[in-house]
Scaffold this active site. Structure first.
Site, PDB file in Angstrom:
ATOM      1  N   LYS A  26      -7.347  18.834  17.524  1.00 30.08           N
ATOM      2  CA  LYS A  26      -6.609  17.573  17.338  1.00 30.08           C
ATOM      3  C   LYS A  26      -5.337  17.817  16.530  1.00 30.08           C
ATOM      4  O   LYS A  26      -4.249  17.387  16.915  1.00 30.08           O
ATOM      5  CB  LYS A  26      -7.515  16.574  16.600  1.00 30.08           C
ATOM      6  N   ASN A  27      -5.498  18.492  15.398  1.00 28.52           N
ATOM      7  CA  ASN A  27      -4.366  18.608  14.485  1.00 28.52           C
ATOM      8  C   ASN A  27      -3.336  19.654  14.910  1.00 28.52           C
ATOM      9  O   ASN A  27      -2.342  19.857  14.228  1.00 28.52           O
ATOM     10  CB  ASN A  27      -4.860  18.849  13.048  1.00 28.52           C
ATOM     11  N   ARG A  97      -2.527   9.130  10.363  1.00 28.12           N
ATOM     12  CA  ARG A  97      -1.652   9.863   9.442  1.00 28.12           C
ATOM     13  C   ARG A  97      -0.673  10.770  10.201  1.00 28.12           C
ATOM     14  O   ARG A  97       0.460  10.982   9.782  1.00 28.12           O
ATOM     15  CB  ARG A  97      -2.525  10.704   8.498  1.00 28.12           C
ATOM     16  N   CYS A 121      -7.302   8.119   7.940  1.00 26.53           N
ATOM     17  CA  CYS A 121      -8.586   8.036   7.251  1.00 26.53           C
ATOM     18  C   CYS A 121      -8.396   7.680   5.791  1.00 26.53           C
ATOM     19  O   CYS A 121      -7.468   8.159   5.139  1.00 26.53           O
ATOM     20  CB  CYS A 121      -9.309   9.370   7.353  1.00 26.53           C
ATOM     21  N   ARG A 126      -3.144   9.579  -0.431  1.00 29.83           N
ATOM     22  CA  ARG A 126      -2.281  10.099   0.638  1.00 29.83           C
ATOM     23  C   ARG A 126      -0.825   9.617   0.522  1.00 29.83           C
ATOM     24  O   ARG A 126      -0.299   8.947   1.423  1.00 29.83           O
ATOM     25  CB  ARG A 126      -2.876   9.799   2.012  1.00 29.83           C
ATOM     26  N   ASP A 316     -12.079  19.225   5.699  1.00 35.36           N
ATOM     27  CA  ASP A 316     -12.618  18.498   6.852  1.00 35.36           C
ATOM     28  C   ASP A 316     -14.038  18.942   7.212  1.00 35.36           C
ATOM     29  O   ASP A 316     -14.688  18.324   8.057  1.00 35.36           O
ATOM     30  CB  ASP A 316     -11.699  18.671   8.071  1.00 35.36           C
ATOM     31  N   ILE A 338      -9.153  18.695  -2.456  1.00 35.54           N
ATOM     32  CA  ILE A 338      -7.917  18.295  -1.744  1.00 35.54           C
ATOM     33  C   ILE A 338      -7.695  16.785  -1.815  1.00 35.54           C
ATOM     34  O   ILE A 338      -6.599  16.329  -2.125  1.00 35.54           O
ATOM     35  CB  ILE A 338      -7.962  18.726  -0.252  1.00 35.54           C
ATOM     36  N   ARG A 409     -11.960   9.303  17.565  1.00 32.03           N
ATOM     37  CA  ARG A 409     -10.590   9.676  17.188  1.00 32.03           C
ATOM     38  C   ARG A 409     -10.426  11.200  17.154  1.00 32.03           C
ATOM     39  O   ARG A 409      -9.334  11.707  17.392  1.00 32.03           O
ATOM     40  CB  ARG A 409     -10.246   9.133  15.791  1.00 32.03           C
TER      41      ARG A 409
HETATM   42  N1  EPU Z   1       0.057  14.990  -0.743  1.00 33.30           N
HETATM   43  C1  EPU Z   1       0.895  14.430  -1.685  1.00 33.30           C
HETATM   44  N2  EPU Z   1       2.141  14.039  -1.294  1.00 33.30           N
HETATM   45  C2  EPU Z   1       2.581  14.179  -0.027  1.00 33.30           C
HETATM   46  C3  EPU Z   1       1.732  14.754   0.924  1.00 33.30           C
HETATM   47  C4  EPU Z   1       0.469  15.142   0.544  1.00 33.30           C
HETATM   48  O1  EPU Z   1       0.512  14.287  -2.849  1.00 33.30           O
HETATM   49  O2  EPU Z   1       3.727  13.778   0.237  1.00 33.30           O
HETATM   50  C5  EPU Z   1      -1.293  15.421  -1.145  1.00 33.30           C
HETATM   51  C6  EPU Z   1      -2.424  14.702  -0.441  1.00 33.30           C
HETATM   52  O3  EPU Z   1      -2.688  13.450  -1.028  1.00 33.30           O
HETATM   53  C7  EPU Z   1      -3.562  15.698  -0.608  1.00 33.30           C
HETATM   54  C8  EPU Z   1      -2.843  17.048  -0.517  1.00 33.30           C
HETATM   55  O4  EPU Z   1      -1.467  16.758  -0.735  1.00 33.30           O
HETATM   56  O5  EPU Z   1      -4.142  15.557  -1.878  1.00 33.30           O
HETATM   57  C9  EPU Z   1      -2.955  17.767   0.784  1.00 33.30           C
HETATM   58  O6  EPU Z   1      -2.757  16.863   1.836  1.00 33.30           O
HETATM   59  P1  EPU Z   1      -2.022  17.249   3.194  1.00 33.30           P
HETATM   60  O7  EPU Z   1      -0.670  16.656   3.166  1.00 33.30           O
HETATM   61  O8  EPU Z   1      -2.173  18.707   3.459  1.00 33.30           O
HETATM   62  O9  EPU Z   1      -2.916  16.465   4.211  1.00 33.30           O
HETATM   63  P2  EPU Z   1      -2.366  15.812   5.512  1.00 33.30           P
HETATM   64  O10 EPU Z   1      -1.263  16.649   6.016  1.00 33.30           O
HETATM   65  O11 EPU Z   1      -2.172  14.358   5.290  1.00 33.30           O
HETATM   66  C10 EPU Z   1      -3.860  17.171   7.187  1.00 33.30           C
HETATM   67  C11 EPU Z   1      -4.846  16.811   8.249  1.00 33.30           C
HETATM   68  C12 EPU Z   1      -6.128  16.314   7.601  1.00 33.30           C
HETATM   69  C13 EPU Z   1      -6.682  17.426   6.693  1.00 33.30           C
HETATM   70  C14 EPU Z   1      -5.614  17.824   5.672  1.00 33.30           C
HETATM   71  C15 EPU Z   1      -6.019  18.982   4.806  1.00 33.30           C
HETATM   72  C16 EPU Z   1      -3.402  16.054  10.005  1.00 33.30           C
HETATM   73  C17 EPU Z   1      -2.926  14.920  10.819  1.00 33.30           C
HETATM   74  N3  EPU Z   1      -4.290  15.765   9.076  1.00 33.30           N
HETATM   75  O12 EPU Z   1      -3.633  15.971   6.460  1.00 33.30           O
HETATM   76  O13 EPU Z   1      -7.049  16.089   8.644  1.00 33.30           O
HETATM   77  O14 EPU Z   1      -7.822  16.960   6.018  1.00 33.30           O
HETATM   78  O15 EPU Z   1      -4.400  18.190   6.348  1.00 33.30           O
HETATM   79  O16 EPU Z   1      -6.327  20.086   5.568  1.00 33.30           O
HETATM   80  O17 EPU Z   1      -3.025  17.197  10.225  1.00 33.30           O
HETATM   81  C18 EPU Z   1      -8.644  14.886   9.887  1.00 33.30           C
HETATM   82  O18 EPU Z   1      -8.249  15.513  10.873  1.00 33.30           O
HETATM   83  O19 EPU Z   1      -9.677  14.164   9.908  1.00 33.30           O
HETATM   84  C19 EPU Z   1      -7.885  14.988   8.636  1.00 33.30           C
HETATM   85  C20 EPU Z   1      -8.036  14.133   7.637  1.00 33.30           C
END
Ligand code: EPU
Length: 431
Positions: A26-27, A97, A121, A126, A316, A338, A409
Protein backbone atom coordinates in the site's frame (compact mmCIF):
# COMPACT_ATOMS: atom_id res chain seq x y z
CA UNK A 1 -22.87 -0.28 3.84
CA UNK A 2 -21.03 -1.25 6.99
CA UNK A 3 -19.67 -4.77 7.09
CA UNK A 4 -18.41 -7.13 9.77
CA UNK A 5 -16.15 -10.13 9.95
CA UNK A 6 -17.53 -13.16 11.75
CA UNK A 7 -14.67 -15.34 12.92
CA UNK A 8 -14.85 -18.73 14.65
CA UNK A 9 -11.67 -18.97 16.69
CA UNK A 10 -9.33 -21.95 16.80
CA UNK A 11 -9.10 -21.87 20.59
CA UNK A 12 -5.31 -21.98 20.61
CA UNK A 13 -4.91 -24.82 18.06
CA UNK A 14 -2.14 -24.67 15.47
CA UNK A 15 -4.05 -25.76 12.42
CA UNK A 16 -3.72 -23.22 9.61
CA UNK A 17 -1.90 -24.57 6.60
CA UNK A 18 -1.22 -23.64 3.02
CA UNK A 19 -0.01 -20.53 1.28
CA UNK A 20 -0.74 -16.83 1.57
CA UNK A 21 0.50 -14.75 -1.36
CA UNK A 22 1.60 -11.25 -0.49
CA UNK A 23 0.35 -8.33 -2.58
CA UNK A 24 1.97 -5.04 -3.50
CA UNK A 25 2.69 -2.58 -0.70
CA UNK A 26 0.00 0.00 0.00
CA UNK A 27 2.58 2.52 1.11
CA UNK A 28 4.60 2.06 -2.09
CA UNK A 29 1.72 2.07 -4.59
CA UNK A 30 0.10 5.21 -3.13
CA UNK A 31 3.31 7.22 -3.45
CA UNK A 32 4.04 6.10 -7.01
CA UNK A 33 0.45 7.00 -7.91
CA UNK A 34 1.11 10.49 -6.50
CA UNK A 35 4.33 10.69 -8.50
CA UNK A 36 2.26 10.58 -11.73
CA UNK A 37 2.06 14.39 -11.34
CA UNK A 38 5.80 14.63 -12.06
CA UNK A 39 5.42 13.10 -15.53
CA UNK A 40 4.92 14.61 -18.94
CA UNK A 41 3.33 11.31 -20.05
CA UNK A 42 1.23 8.63 -18.39
CA UNK A 43 2.59 6.01 -16.00
CA UNK A 44 1.69 2.37 -15.54
CA UNK A 45 1.67 0.44 -12.30
CA UNK A 46 1.53 -3.32 -11.75
CA UNK A 47 1.01 -5.44 -8.61
CA UNK A 48 -1.20 -2.69 -7.18
CA UNK A 49 -3.20 -3.93 -4.18
CA UNK A 50 -6.98 -3.71 -4.69
CA UNK A 51 -7.64 -1.85 -1.46
CA UNK A 52 -9.73 1.12 -0.39
CA UNK A 53 -6.79 3.53 0.00
CA UNK A 54 -5.77 2.92 -3.60
CA UNK A 55 -9.35 3.73 -4.67
CA UNK A 56 -9.30 6.93 -2.59
CA UNK A 57 -5.99 7.98 -4.20
CA UNK A 58 -7.56 7.31 -7.61
CA UNK A 59 -10.48 9.54 -6.67
CA UNK A 60 -8.19 12.31 -5.43
CA UNK A 61 -6.18 12.26 -8.66
CA UNK A 62 -9.30 11.99 -10.86
CA UNK A 63 -10.92 14.91 -9.05
CA UNK A 64 -7.99 17.09 -10.15
CA UNK A 65 -8.32 15.93 -13.75
CA UNK A 66 -5.92 12.99 -13.94
CA UNK A 67 -7.00 10.11 -16.16
CA UNK A 68 -6.88 6.99 -14.03
CA UNK A 69 -7.67 3.68 -15.66
CA UNK A 70 -7.81 0.18 -14.28
CA UNK A 71 -6.34 -1.85 -17.16
CA UNK A 72 -6.83 -5.20 -15.41
CA UNK A 73 -6.93 -6.35 -11.79
CA UNK A 74 -3.83 -4.93 -10.05
CA UNK A 75 -2.83 -2.95 -13.15
CA UNK A 76 -3.46 0.77 -13.45
CA UNK A 77 -2.46 3.58 -15.74
CA UNK A 78 -2.49 7.22 -14.68
CA UNK A 79 -2.04 10.25 -16.87
CA UNK A 80 -1.76 13.44 -14.82
CA UNK A 81 -0.30 15.58 -17.59
CA UNK A 82 -3.35 17.85 -17.88
CA UNK A 83 -4.62 18.61 -14.39
CA UNK A 84 -7.45 21.10 -13.99
CA UNK A 85 -6.61 22.27 -10.47
CA UNK A 86 -4.44 21.47 -7.46
CA UNK A 87 -6.85 21.78 -4.55
CA UNK A 88 -7.05 18.47 -2.73
CA UNK A 89 -10.62 17.35 -2.09
CA UNK A 90 -11.42 17.95 1.57
CA UNK A 91 -13.31 14.73 2.36
CA UNK A 92 -10.90 12.45 0.52
CA UNK A 93 -7.81 14.05 2.10
CA UNK A 94 -9.36 13.62 5.51
CA UNK A 95 -9.64 9.90 4.95
CA UNK A 96 -6.00 9.17 4.29
CA UNK A 97 -2.63 10.45 5.49
CA UNK A 98 -1.01 9.50 2.19
CA UNK A 99 -2.88 12.42 0.58
CA UNK A 100 -0.11 14.68 1.92
CA UNK A 101 2.46 13.25 -0.51
CA UNK A 102 0.51 14.81 -3.39
CA UNK A 103 1.45 18.26 -2.10
CA UNK A 104 5.12 18.04 -3.17
CA UNK A 105 4.56 17.10 -6.82
CA UNK A 106 1.56 19.48 -7.09
CA UNK A 107 3.49 22.46 -5.75
CA UNK A 108 6.39 21.62 -8.06
CA UNK A 109 4.23 21.32 -11.13
CA UNK A 110 1.31 23.70 -10.57
CA UNK A 111 3.14 26.25 -8.36
CA UNK A 112 0.20 26.18 -5.98
CA UNK A 113 -1.46 23.61 -3.79
CA UNK A 114 -4.22 23.77 -1.20
CA UNK A 115 -5.18 21.02 1.20
CA UNK A 116 -6.72 20.42 4.62
CA UNK A 117 -4.77 18.87 7.47
CA UNK A 118 -4.55 15.25 6.28
CA UNK A 119 -6.55 12.56 8.01
CA UNK A 120 -5.81 8.87 8.27
CA UNK A 121 -5.50 6.47 11.16
CA UNK A 122 -5.93 7.98 14.59
CA UNK A 123 -2.64 6.79 16.04
CA UNK A 124 -1.21 10.02 17.39
CA UNK A 125 -1.04 13.75 16.69
CA UNK A 126 0.50 13.36 13.22
CA UNK A 127 1.54 16.98 12.70
CA UNK A 128 2.79 18.37 9.36
CA UNK A 129 5.39 20.84 10.65
CA UNK A 130 8.20 19.16 8.67
CA UNK A 131 6.25 19.66 5.44
CA UNK A 132 5.59 23.33 6.11
CA UNK A 133 9.24 23.90 7.09
CA UNK A 134 10.48 22.22 3.91
CA UNK A 135 8.14 24.13 1.60
CA UNK A 136 9.28 27.41 3.18
CA UNK A 137 12.88 26.42 2.59
CA UNK A 138 12.00 25.91 -1.07
CA UNK A 139 10.84 29.51 -1.18
CA UNK A 140 7.08 28.86 -0.90
CA UNK A 141 4.58 31.06 0.97
CA UNK A 142 2.06 29.45 3.30
CA UNK A 143 -1.37 30.79 4.27
CA UNK A 144 -4.24 29.16 6.09
CA UNK A 145 -7.69 29.92 4.71
CA UNK A 146 -11.05 28.21 5.37
CA UNK A 147 -9.40 25.28 7.19
CA UNK A 148 -7.01 24.74 4.29
CA UNK A 149 -3.31 25.33 3.85
CA UNK A 150 -2.68 27.34 0.71
CA UNK A 151 0.92 27.08 -0.44
CA UNK A 152 2.37 29.06 -3.32
CA UNK A 153 5.75 28.51 -4.96
CA UNK A 154 7.96 31.55 -5.63
CA UNK A 155 8.07 33.27 -9.01
CA UNK A 156 10.14 30.95 -11.19
CA UNK A 157 9.23 27.82 -9.22
CA UNK A 158 10.50 25.90 -6.18
CA UNK A 159 14.15 26.27 -5.26
CA UNK A 160 16.53 23.50 -4.20
CA UNK A 161 17.34 23.56 -0.49
CA UNK A 162 19.10 21.76 2.30
CA UNK A 163 17.05 20.33 5.15
CA UNK A 164 17.80 18.26 8.21
CA UNK A 165 14.58 16.50 9.25
CA UNK A 166 14.13 16.83 13.02
CA UNK A 167 12.82 13.27 12.95
CA UNK A 168 12.69 10.60 10.30
CA UNK A 169 9.41 10.83 8.46
CA UNK A 170 8.38 8.50 5.65
CA UNK A 171 5.89 10.78 3.90
CA UNK A 172 8.01 13.94 4.39
CA UNK A 173 11.03 12.20 2.82
CA UNK A 174 8.90 11.11 -0.15
CA UNK A 175 7.19 14.47 -0.55
CA UNK A 176 10.45 16.43 -0.71
CA UNK A 177 12.19 13.88 -2.88
CA UNK A 178 9.39 14.45 -5.40
CA UNK A 179 9.11 18.23 -4.99
CA UNK A 180 12.89 18.53 -5.45
CA UNK A 181 12.85 16.74 -8.81
CA UNK A 182 10.89 19.71 -10.22
CA UNK A 183 12.81 22.40 -8.28
CA UNK A 184 15.67 24.53 -9.57
CA UNK A 185 19.08 23.37 -8.38
CA UNK A 186 20.14 20.84 -5.82
CA UNK A 187 18.28 19.63 -2.73
CA UNK A 188 20.00 17.80 0.10
CA UNK A 189 17.74 15.99 2.56
CA UNK A 190 19.32 14.74 5.78
CA UNK A 191 18.04 12.33 8.45
CA UNK A 192 15.69 10.82 5.87
CA UNK A 193 13.52 7.79 6.55
CA UNK A 194 14.97 4.62 5.00
CA UNK A 195 11.88 2.46 4.38
CA UNK A 196 12.14 0.19 1.30
CA UNK A 197 9.09 1.88 -0.25
CA UNK A 198 11.09 5.14 -0.41
CA UNK A 199 13.94 3.45 -2.24
CA UNK A 200 11.49 1.75 -4.56
CA UNK A 201 9.91 5.11 -5.44
CA UNK A 202 13.34 6.71 -5.95
CA UNK A 203 14.51 3.86 -8.19
CA UNK A 204 11.42 4.22 -10.36
CA UNK A 205 11.72 8.01 -10.64
CA UNK A 206 15.45 7.70 -11.42
CA UNK A 207 14.70 5.17 -14.16
CA UNK A 208 12.38 7.81 -15.64
CA UNK A 209 14.94 10.61 -15.65
CA UNK A 210 15.06 11.97 -12.09
CA UNK A 211 18.47 12.59 -10.55
CA UNK A 212 18.17 11.12 -7.06
CA UNK A 213 21.12 9.76 -5.10
CA UNK A 214 21.19 8.03 -1.73
CA UNK A 215 17.54 6.93 -1.24
CA UNK A 216 17.38 4.05 1.23
CA UNK A 217 20.02 5.84 3.32
CA UNK A 218 19.75 8.87 5.57
CA UNK A 219 21.03 11.50 3.11
CA UNK A 220 19.33 11.97 -0.24
CA UNK A 221 20.56 14.37 -2.91
CA UNK A 222 18.26 15.44 -5.71
CA UNK A 223 19.30 17.50 -8.71
CA UNK A 224 16.22 19.30 -9.96
CA UNK A 225 15.32 19.09 -13.62
CA UNK A 226 12.24 19.00 -15.76
CA UNK A 227 9.29 16.69 -15.95
CA UNK A 228 9.91 12.95 -16.02
CA UNK A 229 9.08 10.54 -18.81
CA UNK A 230 7.89 6.99 -18.21
CA UNK A 231 8.33 5.90 -21.81
CA UNK A 232 5.54 3.34 -21.38
CA UNK A 233 7.36 1.23 -18.76
CA UNK A 234 5.56 -0.27 -15.76
CA UNK A 235 6.35 0.23 -12.08
CA UNK A 236 5.99 -3.12 -10.30
CA UNK A 237 4.87 -2.49 -6.74
CA UNK A 238 7.28 -3.88 -4.16
CA UNK A 239 5.70 -6.60 -1.92
CA UNK A 240 4.01 -5.41 1.25
CA UNK A 241 6.34 -6.13 4.17
CA UNK A 242 3.66 -5.22 6.71
CA UNK A 243 1.17 -7.67 5.23
CA UNK A 244 3.87 -10.36 5.08
CA UNK A 245 4.92 -9.67 8.67
CA UNK A 246 1.34 -9.75 9.93
CA UNK A 247 0.60 -13.12 8.30
CA UNK A 248 3.91 -14.46 9.60
CA UNK A 249 2.76 -13.53 13.10
CA UNK A 250 -0.56 -15.26 12.42
CA UNK A 251 1.35 -18.39 11.40
CA UNK A 252 3.45 -18.30 14.57
CA UNK A 253 0.25 -18.08 16.67
CA UNK A 254 -2.02 -20.48 14.81
CA UNK A 255 -0.19 -22.18 11.95
CA UNK A 256 0.51 -25.84 11.39
CA UNK A 257 2.60 -24.91 8.39
CA UNK A 258 1.98 -21.61 6.69
CA UNK A 259 3.95 -20.39 3.67
CA UNK A 260 4.03 -16.65 3.10
CA UNK A 261 5.04 -16.23 -0.53
CA UNK A 262 5.81 -13.40 -3.00
CA UNK A 263 7.50 -11.43 -0.23
CA UNK A 264 10.93 -9.97 0.49
CA UNK A 265 12.06 -11.41 3.87
CA UNK A 266 14.99 -8.97 4.01
CA UNK A 267 12.37 -6.21 4.46
CA UNK A 268 11.14 -7.62 7.78
CA UNK A 269 14.29 -9.04 9.27
CA UNK A 270 13.75 -7.27 12.60
CA UNK A 271 10.41 -9.06 13.04
CA UNK A 272 11.85 -12.45 12.08
CA UNK A 273 14.56 -11.89 14.74
CA UNK A 274 11.99 -11.15 17.47
CA UNK A 275 9.80 -14.12 16.53
CA UNK A 276 12.79 -16.46 16.61
CA UNK A 277 13.81 -15.14 20.05
CA UNK A 278 10.34 -16.08 21.20
CA UNK A 279 10.79 -19.59 19.83
CA UNK A 280 8.89 -19.40 16.54
CA UNK A 281 9.98 -21.89 13.90
CA UNK A 282 10.65 -19.93 10.72
CA UNK A 283 12.44 -20.94 7.54
CA UNK A 284 13.49 -18.06 5.34
CA UNK A 285 13.72 -18.55 1.57
CA UNK A 286 14.46 -16.04 -1.16
CA UNK A 287 10.91 -14.82 -1.72
CA UNK A 288 9.08 -16.68 1.00
CA UNK A 289 8.97 -17.57 4.67
CA UNK A 290 7.54 -20.75 6.12
CA UNK A 291 6.33 -20.70 9.70
CA UNK A 292 5.16 -23.49 12.03
CA UNK A 293 3.16 -22.56 15.09
CA UNK A 294 3.99 -23.95 18.52
CA UNK A 295 4.57 -22.90 22.10
CA UNK A 296 6.25 -19.51 22.46
CA UNK A 297 8.23 -18.25 25.43
CA UNK A 298 9.60 -14.87 26.41
CA UNK A 299 13.39 -15.44 26.37
CA UNK A 300 14.41 -13.45 29.46
CA UNK A 301 12.95 -11.44 32.34
CA UNK A 302 12.07 -7.86 31.42
CA UNK A 303 12.16 -8.76 27.73
CA UNK A 304 11.40 -5.63 25.76
CA UNK A 305 10.23 -5.16 22.19
CA UNK A 306 10.60 -1.65 20.78
CA UNK A 307 9.34 -0.24 17.50
CA UNK A 308 11.86 1.70 15.46
CA UNK A 309 12.22 3.39 12.10
CA UNK A 310 13.29 1.04 9.30
CA UNK A 311 15.27 -1.22 9.38
CA UNK A 312 14.07 -1.61 12.98
CA UNK A 313 10.81 -3.22 14.00
CA UNK A 314 7.96 -1.51 12.10
CA UNK A 315 5.36 0.34 14.18
CA UNK A 316 2.77 -1.09 11.75
CA UNK A 317 3.58 -4.59 13.08
CA UNK A 318 3.32 -3.60 16.73
CA UNK A 319 -0.36 -4.48 17.27
CA UNK A 320 -0.17 -7.97 15.68
CA UNK A 321 3.00 -8.62 17.68
CA UNK A 322 1.27 -7.70 20.94
CA UNK A 323 -1.42 -10.28 20.14
CA UNK A 324 1.37 -12.83 19.75
CA UNK A 325 3.00 -11.74 23.03
CA UNK A 326 -0.27 -12.53 24.84
CA UNK A 327 0.28 -16.11 23.65
CA UNK A 328 3.93 -16.36 24.79
CA UNK A 329 4.80 -17.73 28.23
CA UNK A 330 6.30 -15.00 30.44
CA UNK A 331 6.30 -11.26 30.92
CA UNK A 332 7.26 -8.88 28.13
CA UNK A 333 7.13 -5.16 27.50
CA UNK A 334 6.17 -3.30 24.37
CA UNK A 335 7.50 0.18 23.73
CA UNK A 336 5.90 2.10 20.84
CA UNK A 337 8.41 4.80 19.93
CA UNK A 338 6.99 6.25 16.68
CA UNK A 339 3.37 7.20 17.43
CA UNK A 340 1.80 8.16 20.74
CA UNK A 341 -1.67 6.70 21.11
CA UNK A 342 -0.96 3.51 19.20
CA UNK A 343 -1.61 1.17 22.13
CA UNK A 344 -5.23 2.12 22.83
CA UNK A 345 -6.46 -1.06 21.10
CA UNK A 346 -4.91 -3.16 23.92
CA UNK A 347 -8.03 -2.46 26.03
CA UNK A 348 -10.00 -4.70 23.68
CA UNK A 349 -7.42 -7.47 23.98
CA UNK A 350 -7.84 -7.22 27.77
CA UNK A 351 -11.59 -7.71 27.28
CA UNK A 352 -10.72 -10.89 25.35
CA UNK A 353 -8.75 -12.16 28.35
CA UNK A 354 -5.25 -10.75 27.78
CA UNK A 355 -3.25 -9.54 30.75
CA UNK A 356 -1.89 -6.18 29.59
CA UNK A 357 -1.04 -3.19 31.78
CA UNK A 358 -0.38 0.16 30.15
CA UNK A 359 2.25 2.32 31.88
CA UNK A 360 1.70 5.33 29.69
CA UNK A 361 0.42 5.90 26.16
CA UNK A 362 3.57 4.32 24.70
CA UNK A 363 4.46 1.45 27.00
CA UNK A 364 2.73 -1.67 28.26
CA UNK A 365 3.51 -4.95 30.00
CA UNK A 366 2.03 -8.19 28.71
CA UNK A 367 1.81 -11.27 30.89
CA UNK A 368 1.30 -14.51 29.00
CA UNK A 369 0.17 -16.95 28.17
CA UNK A 370 -3.52 -16.17 28.50
CA UNK A 371 -6.28 -17.86 26.54
CA UNK A 372 -8.37 -15.35 24.56
CA UNK A 373 -12.16 -15.43 24.27
CA UNK A 374 -14.12 -14.33 21.22
CA UNK A 375 -15.72 -10.86 21.53
CA UNK A 376 -17.35 -8.07 19.57
CA UNK A 377 -14.54 -5.79 18.48
CA UNK A 378 -14.26 -2.59 16.49
CA UNK A 379 -10.96 -2.12 14.66
CA UNK A 380 -9.60 1.34 15.53
CA UNK A 381 -7.13 1.59 12.61
CA UNK A 382 -5.82 -0.48 9.70
CA UNK A 383 -3.10 -2.32 11.56
CA UNK A 384 -4.88 -2.84 14.89
CA UNK A 385 -7.88 -4.00 12.81
CA UNK A 386 -5.84 -6.85 11.37
CA UNK A 387 -4.40 -7.56 14.83
CA UNK A 388 -7.99 -8.10 16.01
CA UNK A 389 -8.51 -10.57 13.18
CA UNK A 390 -5.44 -12.50 14.42
CA UNK A 391 -6.67 -12.32 18.02
CA UNK A 392 -10.10 -13.59 16.95
CA UNK A 393 -8.50 -16.53 15.10
CA UNK A 394 -6.45 -17.47 18.16
CA UNK A 395 -9.41 -17.07 20.55
CA UNK A 396 -11.95 -19.62 21.71
CA UNK A 397 -15.42 -18.98 20.30
CA UNK A 398 -16.91 -16.45 17.95
CA UNK A 399 -15.79 -12.86 17.38
CA UNK A 400 -17.49 -10.14 15.41
CA UNK A 401 -15.20 -7.45 14.07
CA UNK A 402 -16.99 -4.36 12.90
CA UNK A 403 -15.58 -1.46 10.92
CA UNK A 404 -14.12 -3.80 8.32
CA UNK A 405 -13.66 -0.77 6.04
CA UNK A 406 -10.49 0.03 7.97
CA UNK A 407 -9.06 -3.42 7.27
CA UNK A 408 -10.09 -3.09 3.61
CA UNK A 409 -8.13 0.18 3.48
CA UNK A 410 -4.89 -1.76 3.76
CA UNK A 411 -5.42 -5.45 2.99
CA UNK A 412 -6.92 -7.02 -0.10
CA UNK A 413 -9.66 -9.60 0.27
CA UNK A 414 -8.58 -10.77 3.72
CA UNK A 415 -11.47 -13.21 4.19
CA UNK A 416 -10.82 -15.07 0.96
CA UNK A 417 -7.10 -15.41 1.58
CA UNK A 418 -7.56 -16.48 5.19
CA UNK A 419 -10.37 -18.95 4.38
CA UNK A 420 -7.99 -20.65 1.95
CA UNK A 421 -5.61 -21.55 4.81
CA UNK A 422 -8.34 -22.79 7.13
CA UNK A 423 -9.68 -19.75 8.96
CA UNK A 424 -13.45 -19.75 9.55
CA UNK A 425 -14.20 -16.19 8.52
CA UNK A 426 -17.25 -14.63 6.86
CA UNK A 427 -18.04 -11.10 5.75
CA UNK A 428 -21.53 -10.04 6.78
CA UNK A 429 -23.51 -6.87 6.32
CA UNK A 430 -24.32 -4.78 9.36
CA UNK A 431 -27.98 -4.99 10.25
N1 EPU B 1 6.02 13.74 12.37
C1 EPU B 1 6.10 15.03 12.84
N2 EPU B 1 5.97 16.05 11.95
C2 EPU B 1 5.78 15.85 10.63
C3 EPU B 1 5.71 14.53 10.16
C4 EPU B 1 5.82 13.49 11.05
O1 EPU B 1 6.27 15.25 14.05
O2 EPU B 1 5.66 16.84 9.90
C5 EPU B 1 6.15 12.62 13.32
C6 EPU B 1 4.94 11.72 13.42
O3 EPU B 1 3.95 12.27 14.26
C7 EPU B 1 5.55 10.44 13.97
C8 EPU B 1 6.93 10.42 13.30
O4 EPU B 1 7.15 11.75 12.84
O5 EPU B 1 5.70 10.54 15.36
C9 EPU B 1 7.07 9.50 12.13
O6 EPU B 1 5.96 9.62 11.29
P1 EPU B 1 6.04 9.52 9.71
O7 EPU B 1 5.91 10.88 9.15
O8 EPU B 1 7.19 8.67 9.31
O9 EPU B 1 4.72 8.72 9.43
P2 EPU B 1 3.84 8.92 8.16
O10 EPU B 1 4.73 9.26 7.04
O11 EPU B 1 2.68 9.78 8.50
C10 EPU B 1 4.02 6.46 7.27
C11 EPU B 1 3.04 5.39 6.93
C12 EPU B 1 2.45 4.82 8.21
C13 EPU B 1 3.60 4.26 9.07
C14 EPU B 1 4.63 5.36 9.33
C15 EPU B 1 5.84 4.89 10.07
C16 EPU B 1 2.17 6.18 4.85
C17 EPU B 1 1.01 6.72 4.11
N3 EPU B 1 1.98 5.95 6.13
O12 EPU B 1 3.28 7.44 7.98
O13 EPU B 1 1.62 3.75 7.83
O14 EPU B 1 3.09 3.80 10.30
O15 EPU B 1 5.07 5.92 8.08
O16 EPU B 1 6.47 3.86 9.39
O17 EPU B 1 3.22 5.91 4.27
C18 EPU B 1 -0.35 2.46 7.79
O18 EPU B 1 -0.03 2.12 6.65
O19 EPU B 1 -1.30 1.92 8.42
C19 EPU B 1 0.40 3.54 8.45
C20 EPU B 1 -0.05 4.18 9.52
Amino acid sequence: MKENFLIEGLGGKYSLSGEIKIGGAKNAALKVMASSILFEDGIRLGNVPEIEDVYRMNELLSDMGAKVKKEAPHKYSIDASALKHSDLDYQLSKRMRASIVLTGPLLGRRKKVSFPHPGGCVIGARPIDLFLEGFKKMGAKIKVKDKRYVITAPEGGLRGMEMFFGLQSVTATETFMMAATLAKGKTILKNCAMEPEIKSLADYLSACGAKIKGAGGTTIEIEGGGLLKSGGGTYETVPDRIEAGSFLILGACAGKKLSITNCRPEHFEALIGVLRELGAKIEVGKNKVVVRGGPLKVPEPEYQVKTHEYPGLATDLQAPLVVLLTQAEGESRIHETIFEGRLAYTQDLVKMGANITMWDSNRATIKGKTPLRGKELEGPDIRAGLAFVIAAIVAEGRSIISNVYLIDRGYENVEKRLSAVGVKIKRTANR
